[in-house]
Structure formats: structure tokens, C-alpha cells
Design a protein around this motif. Structure first.
Motif, PDB file in Angstrom:
ATOM      1  N   CYS A   4       0.956  -1.384  -0.096  1.00 17.01           N
ATOM      2  CA  CYS A   4      -0.066   0.178  -0.173  1.00 17.01           C
ATOM      3  C   CYS A   4       0.846   1.249   0.013  1.00 17.01           C
ATOM      4  O   CYS A   4       1.957   1.278   0.614  1.00 17.01           O
ATOM      5  CB  CYS A   4      -0.822  -0.047   1.273  1.00 17.01           C
ATOM      6  SG  CYS A   4      -1.845   1.479   1.473  1.00 17.01           S
ATOM      7  N   CYS A   7       0.219   2.678   3.751  1.00 22.15           N
ATOM      8  CA  CYS A   7       0.630   1.920   5.160  1.00 22.15           C
ATOM      9  C   CYS A   7       1.449   0.963   4.689  1.00 22.15           C
ATOM     10  O   CYS A   7       2.334   1.214   3.591  1.00 22.15           O
ATOM     11  CB  CYS A   7      -0.686   1.276   5.973  1.00 22.15           C
ATOM     12  SG  CYS A   7      -1.450   0.040   5.120  1.00 22.15           S
ATOM     13  N   GLN A   9       0.751  -2.439   4.231  1.00 25.15           N
ATOM     14  CA  GLN A   9      -0.199  -3.613   4.107  1.00 25.15           C
ATOM     15  C   GLN A   9       0.407  -4.083   2.546  1.00 25.15           C
ATOM     16  O   GLN A   9       0.352  -3.396   1.559  1.00 25.15           O
ATOM     17  CB  GLN A   9      -1.575  -3.185   4.026  1.00 25.15           C
ATOM     18  CG  GLN A   9      -2.262  -4.195   3.519  1.00 25.15           C
ATOM     19  CD  GLN A   9      -3.567  -4.458   4.723  1.00 25.15           C
ATOM     20  OE1 GLN A   9      -3.140  -5.429   5.817  1.00 25.15           O
ATOM     21  NE2 GLN A   9      -4.433  -3.448   4.533  1.00 25.15           N
ATOM     22  N   CYS A  24      -4.408   0.624   0.082  1.00 25.56           N
ATOM     23  CA  CYS A  24      -5.653  -0.342   0.244  1.00 25.56           C
ATOM     24  C   CYS A  24      -6.637   0.291   0.915  1.00 25.56           C
ATOM     25  O   CYS A  24      -6.750   1.188   1.504  1.00 25.56           O
ATOM     26  CB  CYS A  24      -4.617  -1.127   1.420  1.00 25.56           C
ATOM     27  SG  CYS A  24      -4.655  -0.239   3.063  1.00 25.56           S
ATOM     28  N   CYS A  27      -6.718   1.809   4.445  1.00 18.87           N
ATOM     29  CA  CYS A  27      -6.393   3.294   4.499  1.00 18.87           C
ATOM     30  C   CYS A  27      -7.587   3.960   3.903  1.00 18.87           C
ATOM     31  O   CYS A  27      -7.578   5.097   4.538  1.00 18.87           O
ATOM     32  CB  CYS A  27      -5.090   3.744   3.566  1.00 18.87           C
ATOM     33  SG  CYS A  27      -3.722   2.908   4.720  1.00 18.87           S
ATOM     34  N   ARG A 309      -2.003   4.565   9.957  1.00 17.76           N
ATOM     35  CA  ARG A 309      -3.436   5.132   9.671  1.00 17.76           C
ATOM     36  C   ARG A 309      -4.010   6.011  10.746  1.00 17.76           C
ATOM     37  O   ARG A 309      -4.620   7.010  10.434  1.00 17.76           O
ATOM     38  CB  ARG A 309      -4.395   3.923   9.526  1.00 17.76           C
ATOM     39  CG  ARG A 309      -4.186   3.167   8.185  1.00 17.76           C
ATOM     40  CD  ARG A 309      -5.265   1.950   8.056  1.00 17.76           C
ATOM     41  NE  ARG A 309      -4.543   0.960   7.390  1.00 17.76           N
ATOM     42  CZ  ARG A 309      -4.448  -0.383   7.657  1.00 17.76           C
ATOM     43  NH1 ARG A 309      -5.033  -0.818   8.852  1.00 17.76           N
ATOM     44  NH2 ARG A 309      -3.934  -1.121   6.952  1.00 17.76           N
TER      45      ARG A 309
END
Ligand SMILES: [Zn+2]
Length: 382
Positions: A4, A7, A9, A24, A27, A309
Motif C-alpha cells: 500500500c 501504510c 500492507q 489499500c 487506509c 493509519r
């Protein structure tokens, strides 16, 4: 493997969704929270609570909602919130993990002492152990069956006692961005679409296990959800309605009310940098290490993503934590897993090796799995 843009991820998480800019869904949800009318949602929730109270009264039921609890940060928050903010009388259901930790036992006793009725369900440990061993060999997952039991028990008891409302905590479709199968809504009947539960065919689960029949699986089986809906039972995610819901707030909230975390552990042994998750069962520690080797991310990544986040860490600082702790599992927790499964450490790693994603990891000269990828940087799998 692609990360992402906001973040950490990775797209190796099953059912994860990204938008066209590489962000993602977790987020995107976090950003959308600013434009949610939380007062309206809270009023909606008050209405749901009011209906549950009226419905319980009509049924001659003193309990107005059911909450599945482990005594950890989320469930303590849920129980106290339901009682104090919604004025509900909850019946708490605790599915006791096999070989519950001292911290886990403290926390469930703590919740009890906060003034709640709790029903504890302790599934047959001989069956639990056989299931854990079977899912470890079949799927590289030690706790899959026990998680199923954890989820199902609240639904089973609500159905049994005809209690009109089930209050679940976090909707993974929102916080993890796994909306491919599950809706980003308040509807907690949708948990059956979750990865942990989906395709969990009881027949398949017990296939090949000696001495375990379908009759042993009562607490592992979700009741018929359509039948529950017809009976007027509703299941919601509190996270959808409560503006306050976050990992750290739930922890602070629950610490103030007496829960204990893993304060004595070296963070390198538990593969995470916050101390208030996976409190009641030590098998989850080794399980997260296996998850890391399967997908290239473990629990420290999940924690880092929450922190990014919610604005507690920048992406760079979060990277440090992930690089330092992700995928680690101390010898002590490997031993606990081996002892529980009744296998040697060599056998444990022989099985784990079979589940390692060899596109993402290589074995170094010492026989240790090392990542080919750098966390946070897109990696081409050839
Ligand atoms: Zn993200």
C-alpha cells in the motif's frame, strides 16, 4: 508483492483490496472516517439498543445482548461500552482456549469483576488438540479451529437463549481492508465470509482425524444464520458505530479497567511491538511466525499499519518496528507449540518449511528463512 502506498500492507494478504492509486481499502476507510456523521451513527446504535431492550422484554429475557469475550482489550471495551453507553444488560460468552495463559485467566476474571455475567465454554481439550494438529499439518495453522469456536460460540449462545442482539467488535473488512468477501457494513452475520471462517467445512476439517466425529463439533459450527434472522436476532460490529474504536484507545480504556498485557515478554519473542494482543493463548505467537513465512507479513506489520493509519507513527518509523520484530517467535513459544502438538522441534520446522512461500523467502547457510523482499518496497516475484 506490492505494498500500500500509505501504510505497509502487502497485497499478499488474502482478500485484500487496493484502489487504482495503490492505496489499500483499510487506509481508504480510515480516511473516510472524517466524513462519517458519527452522531447519526451513534443515534442509530442507540436505536438498535432500544429495540434489543424492547425485544428482550417481549421474550421475557433478562439479557439484551450477547458479546463473545476473551477479556482482552477489544472485548473489555465492547462489554463496558454496551453496559455504560448503551444501557444494555449483556451476557458475555467466553470460549476458553486450550491451555489458557495466566494473563488470559486474569483478564477474564477481571471482566467478571467489572460486573458482568459470563458463561465460559471449554471445548473438549482432546478434540481441540487433535484439530490443532490436523490444521497445522493441513494448512500450517495451529489455531484455525479454535478461532472458529471463538467466533461461533457467541452466535450459538444467542441462538440458544434467543437473545436479540449480538455485539461483535472489529469488522476486518474495515480495519484490514479485506472487503473482497465481506461487506464494509455493520452486519456481523457477514463474519461467515471471513477468511478464518470461510470454507470451513466441518467434514473436511475432521476428515482423517481418528476418534473425532461431527457430534464433537457442536461448538465449532455456526448456527443457521437465516433461522437466527427469522427469530429476530441481529448481529452488529461495534466498530462501525463507535467513533472511539481504535487499537490503542481500546487498550488504554481496558488497562484503566484492570486488564494485563504481556509485560514481561521480550518483544523479539512475541514478534509484535504492542503488548495487548493475543493474551489468552501462547500458540498464537508461533502461528503468527508461520503466517509471516506464508505471506511475508506478521503481526508487527498489522500493528504498524494501524499506527500509520491512526497517525501514531510515520511510515518510516513504522518500518523500523516491522524490520525489528515482524515474524519473530522466541524459542520458548516454539517449544510451547511443539509440546502442545506433541511433536519435536525438527518435525515442527519440517512441516513449517512446506508452507513457506519460496518466492518470498530463501534459506541461508544456517538454515534460517530470510526475506528476499525489503519491507515497504514493491518486490517482483519471478
Ligand atoms: Zn494502506
Amino acid at each position: 508483492m506490492k505494498y500500500c502506498k500509505k501504510c505497509l500492507q502487502p497485497d499478499t494478504r488474502p482478500n485484500i483490496l487496493f484502489d487504482e492509486h495503490g492505496v489499500c481499502y483499510a487506509c481508504l476507510y480510515e480516511e473516510s472516517k472524517a466524513s462519517i456523521d458519527w452522531d447519526a451513527r451513534f443515534n442509530e446504535l442507540l436505536n438498535i439498543a432500544k429495540n434489543a431492550k424492547a425485544e428482550a422484554k417481549k421474550r421475557g429475557n433478562i439479557y439484551e445482548c450477547v458479546i463473545g469475550v476473551s477479556g482482552g482489550k477489544d472485548s473489555t471495551f465492547q462489554a463496558v461500552y454496551a453496559k455504560e453507553k448503551l444501557g444494555l444488560r449483556p451476557l458475555l460468552i467466553n470460549c476458553v482456549p486450550d491451555e489458557i495463559t495466566q494473563i488470559g485467566q486474569h483478564n477474564i476474571d477481571n471482566l467478571n469483576k467489572l460486573g458482568f455475567d459470563i458463561i465460559s465454554i471449554k471445548p473438549n481439550p482432546l478434540v481441540a488438540k487433535k484439530l490443532a494438529k490436523s490444521t497445522f499439518y493441513k494448512r500450517g495453522n495451529i489455531v484455525a479451529a479454535s478461532e472458529y469456536c471463538l467466533w461461533a460460540s457467541a452466535y450459538i449462545m444467542a441462538n440458544k437463549f434467543n437473545i436479540p442482539l449480538i455485539i461483535q467488535g472489529e469488522n476486518a473488512a474495515l480495519t484490514l481492508g479485506t472487503a473482497l468477501k465481506q461487506k464494509q457494513s455493520d452486519d456481523a452475520f457477514s463474519v461467515t465470509a471471513l477468511d478464518t471462517l470461510r470454507g470451513f467445512d466441518i467434514k473436511e476439517l475432521i476428515d482423517g482425524i481418528d476418534g473425532v466425529s461431527e457430534d464433537d463439533m457442536y461448538f465449532y459450527s455456526m448456527p443457521d444464520l437465516d433461522e437466527m434472522k427469522q427469530k429476530g436476532i441481529r448481529a452488529i460490529f461495534l466498530q462501525y458505530y463507535a467513533k472511539e474504536w481504535s487499537q490503542v484507545l481500546n487498550a488504554d480504556f481496558s488497562i484503566a479497567r484492570g486488564i494485563k498485557g504481556r509485560m514481561d515478554d521480550d518483544l523479539h519473542d512475541i514478534g509484535r511491538f504492542r503488548r495487548f494482543t493475543a493474551l489468552d493463548c501462547d500458540l498464537q505467537i508461533a502461528n503468527q511466525m508461520i503466517k509471516y513465512l506464508k505471506f511475508g507479513f506478521g503481526f508487527a506489520t498489522d500493528e504498524a499499519c494501524y499506527d500509520i493509519r491512526e497517525g501514531r507513527l510515520g511510515r518510516e518509523d513504522a518500518l523500523w518496528y516491522v524490520n525489528e520484530y515482524d515474524g519473530l517467535c522466541g524459542e520458548k513459544y516454539i517449544k510451547i507449540a511443539c509440546d502442545y502438538l506433541g511433536i519435536s522441534k525438527d518435525e515442527f520446522f519440517r512441516v513449517v518449511d512446506g508452507f513457506v512461500n519460496k518466492d518470498l523467502f530463501y534459506k541461508d547457510e544456517n538454515g534460517k528463512w530470510k526475506p528476499k523482499f525489503k519491507v515497504g518496497q514493491d518486490f517482483n516475484i519471478n
